[in-house]
Design a protein around this motif. Structure first.
Motif, PDB file in Angstrom:
ATOM      1  N   GLN A 222     -19.383 -15.366 -60.679  1.00 17.66           N
ATOM      2  CA  GLN A 222     -19.650 -14.792 -61.987  1.00 17.66           C
ATOM      3  C   GLN A 222     -20.295 -14.872 -63.121  1.00 17.66           C
ATOM      4  OE1 GLN A 222     -14.959 -14.400 -63.426  1.00 17.66           O
ATOM      5  NE2 GLN A 222     -16.487 -13.013 -65.153  1.00 17.66           N
ATOM      6  N   GLU A 252     -14.806  -7.684 -51.249  1.00 20.13           N
ATOM      7  CA  GLU A 252     -13.326  -7.359 -52.540  1.00 20.13           C
ATOM      8  C   GLU A 252     -13.997  -8.058 -53.400  1.00 20.13           C
ATOM      9  OE1 GLU A 252     -10.099  -4.263 -54.097  1.00 20.13           O
ATOM     10  OE2 GLU A 252      -9.757  -5.936 -52.156  1.00 20.13           O
ATOM     11  N   ALA A 253     -12.903  -9.502 -53.147  1.00 18.54           N
ATOM     12  CA  ALA A 253     -13.227 -10.570 -54.249  1.00 18.54           C
ATOM     13  C   ALA A 253     -14.313 -10.811 -55.211  1.00 18.54           C
ATOM     14  CB  ALA A 253     -12.909 -11.539 -53.884  1.00 18.54           C
ATOM     15  N   SER A 254     -15.436 -11.161 -54.268  1.00 21.11           N
ATOM     16  CA  SER A 254     -16.567 -11.609 -54.139  1.00 21.11           C
ATOM     17  C   SER A 254     -17.539 -10.264 -55.226  1.00 21.11           C
ATOM     18  CB  SER A 254     -17.635 -11.512 -52.931  1.00 21.11           C
ATOM     19  OG  SER A 254     -17.478 -12.412 -52.594  1.00 21.11           O
ATOM     20  N   ARG A 255     -17.402  -8.533 -54.964  1.00 16.63           N
ATOM     21  CA  ARG A 255     -17.990  -7.688 -55.746  1.00 16.63           C
ATOM     22  C   ARG A 255     -17.584  -7.600 -56.882  1.00 16.63           C
ATOM     23  NH1 ARG A 255     -15.826  -2.450 -55.680  1.00 16.63           N
ATOM     24  NH2 ARG A 255     -12.892  -3.078 -56.206  1.00 16.63           N
ATOM     25  N   ASN A 256     -15.695  -7.946 -56.830  1.00 11.76           N
ATOM     26  CA  ASN A 256     -15.302  -8.060 -58.406  1.00 11.76           C
ATOM     27  C   ASN A 256     -16.081  -9.306 -59.156  1.00 11.76           C
ATOM     28  OD1 ASN A 256     -14.159  -5.706 -58.035  1.00 11.76           O
ATOM     29  ND2 ASN A 256     -12.091  -7.342 -57.400  1.00 11.76           N
ATOM     30  N   ALA A 257     -16.195 -10.536 -59.183  1.00 18.10           N
ATOM     31  CA  ALA A 257     -16.907 -11.475 -59.405  1.00 18.10           C
ATOM     32  C   ALA A 257     -18.701 -11.514 -59.804  1.00 18.10           C
ATOM     33  CB  ALA A 257     -17.167 -12.559 -58.518  1.00 18.10           C
ATOM     34  N   GLY A 258     -19.012 -10.352 -59.095  1.00 19.02           N
ATOM     35  CA  GLY A 258     -20.240  -9.433 -59.205  1.00 19.02           C
ATOM     36  C   GLY A 258     -21.017  -9.698 -58.452  1.00 19.02           C
ATOM     37  N   PHE A 334     -17.243  -1.406 -50.766  1.00 21.75           N
ATOM     38  CA  PHE A 334     -17.125  -2.023 -51.756  1.00 21.75           C
ATOM     39  C   PHE A 334     -18.687  -2.207 -53.096  1.00 21.75           C
ATOM     40  CE2 PHE A 334     -13.589  -4.258 -49.090  1.00 21.75           C
ATOM     41  CZ  PHE A 334     -12.790  -3.343 -50.164  1.00 21.75           C
TER      42      PHE A 334
END
Length: 361
Positions: A222, A252-258, A334
């Motif tokens: 992020q 998914e978590a990595s996409r959400n982190a940028g 994602f």
């Protein structure tokens, strides 16, 4: 007096380390422990981290592997205190006369003059620019970088030459260098791949004991992304029957982190990594050890590893194809790309050397 070839190390002595044993380098004679017959339990020192220094004649390593997208790389350090049990770089420690086991995690080699040597290499008239890879063997942001700062000095040279670089790391210390990386990113000169193998803290601590926890690595993604630095999540490696169920969650978590892109590599067990990994499995996952290795061998023609180009990174067969399909579906779902934008090579420029400023007058 008797001798034993049992090279497994007591748990208390290897606390915070991944390897279970410390078998000798394949280039060294077999080690033997001597027992004096008194059968007295003696307290033995734990494995501490030791660092040697090396001045290399060259820091740019070349490769011609068709499996890799780069032809040159830099390794600021040999060995890695992160201690990932699955690390395919462990066998390289044998060339130093050290064990790919606990020695790989505790007997490290730093190259404090790497930046100076790199500066000279980039000034050669015969040098042709192409993206430099760092972190493909051992992590440039492992804990000793805080003291030695080899990676930061190397980055300063690459920045001054406007040289493109692709970095792979699990280390959150990369955040220290966002000032340099941000400037390079604005010129299209840098990519960062953050390796995230699992979201489970216990699994991570077992297999990569001195790596920042998964949530902390997501935070690093992020912070890099917020600074405009292109980030790729690398699920490398995927461990059959241990982390393979997390493919979708990690992406998914990595996409959400940028993260903008995603890639993966299957577990690889070259040379000494295979027996080390088997020992680790028996200690941490005895209930599924046979299932894990059955999957591994299924992908490599009945062997623990097949080094053939085009197969070694992903494996073959039904299971390998299933993981590849799941990863591709999740990547698209994602909104993650296969690759980050190409690094620019047209900005490369040799700066004035120290003392050359007089040429301006």
């Amino acid at each position: 007096m008797t001798r034993t070839n049992n090279l497994k190390v007591d748990k208390d002595r290897r606390r915070g380390r991944a390897a279970v044993s410390n078998a000798p380098s394949r280039f060294e004679p077999a080690r033997e422990e001597i027992q004096d017959g008194w059968e007295i339990d003696e307290e033995r020192a734990s494995f501490q981290t030791f660092v040697e220094e090396e001045r290399p004649r060259s820091v740019i390593s070349r490769n011609s592997s068709p499996d890799l997208k780069f032809d040159r790389s830099i390794n600021p350090y040999r060995g890695c205190e992160h201690g990932c049990i699955y690390c395919f770089a462990r066998p390289s420690h044998a060339y130093l006369g050290y064990s790919p086991g606990l020695d790989f995690e505790t007997r490290l080699v730093a190259r404090p003059k790497a930046a100076e040597v790199l500066d000279l290499e980039l000034r050669r008239k015969a040098y042709n620019v192409a993206p430099m890879a760092i972190g493909t063997n051992t992590d440039p942001y492992q804990p000793i970088e805080r003291q030695y700062r080899v990676m930061r000095k190397v980055l300063e040279v690459l920045r001054d030459f406007r040289h493109p670089v692709a970095i792979v790391t699990k280390g959150t210390l990369i955040e220290r260098d966002i000032d340099i990386l941000g400037d390079m990113a604005r010129d299209g000169l840098v990519h960062v791949g953050v390796s995230l193998t699992t979201l489970d803290n216990d699994t991570s601590r077992n297999m990569e004991p001195r790596v920042p926890r998964p949530a902390r690595r997501l935070q690093t993604m992020q912070r890099l992304a917020e600074a405009g630095i292109p980030v790729r999540v690398m699920m490398a490696p995927v461990l059959p029957s241990i982390t393979d169920h997390e493919v979708e969650a990690v992406l998914e978590a990595s996409r959400n982190a940028g993260a903008r892109a995603a890639s993966w590599i299957m577990l690889r067990l070259p040379r000494e990594v295979s027996p080390l990994f088997r020992e680790w499995l028996q200690e941490h996952y005895p209930d599924r050890a046979s299932r894990v290795m059955a999957r591994v061998q299924e992908m490599h023609g009945g062997k623990d590893y097949d080094a053939e180009f085009g197969k070694r990174m992903r494996g073959e067969g039904h299971y390998a194809a299933m993981i590849a399909q799941r990863f591709e579906v999740a990547r698209r779902r994602f909104g993650l790309e296969k690759d980050l934008p190409k690094l620019r090579c047209d900005r490369f420029e040799v700066p004035l050397a120290k003392g050359d400023q007089l040429a301006l007058f």
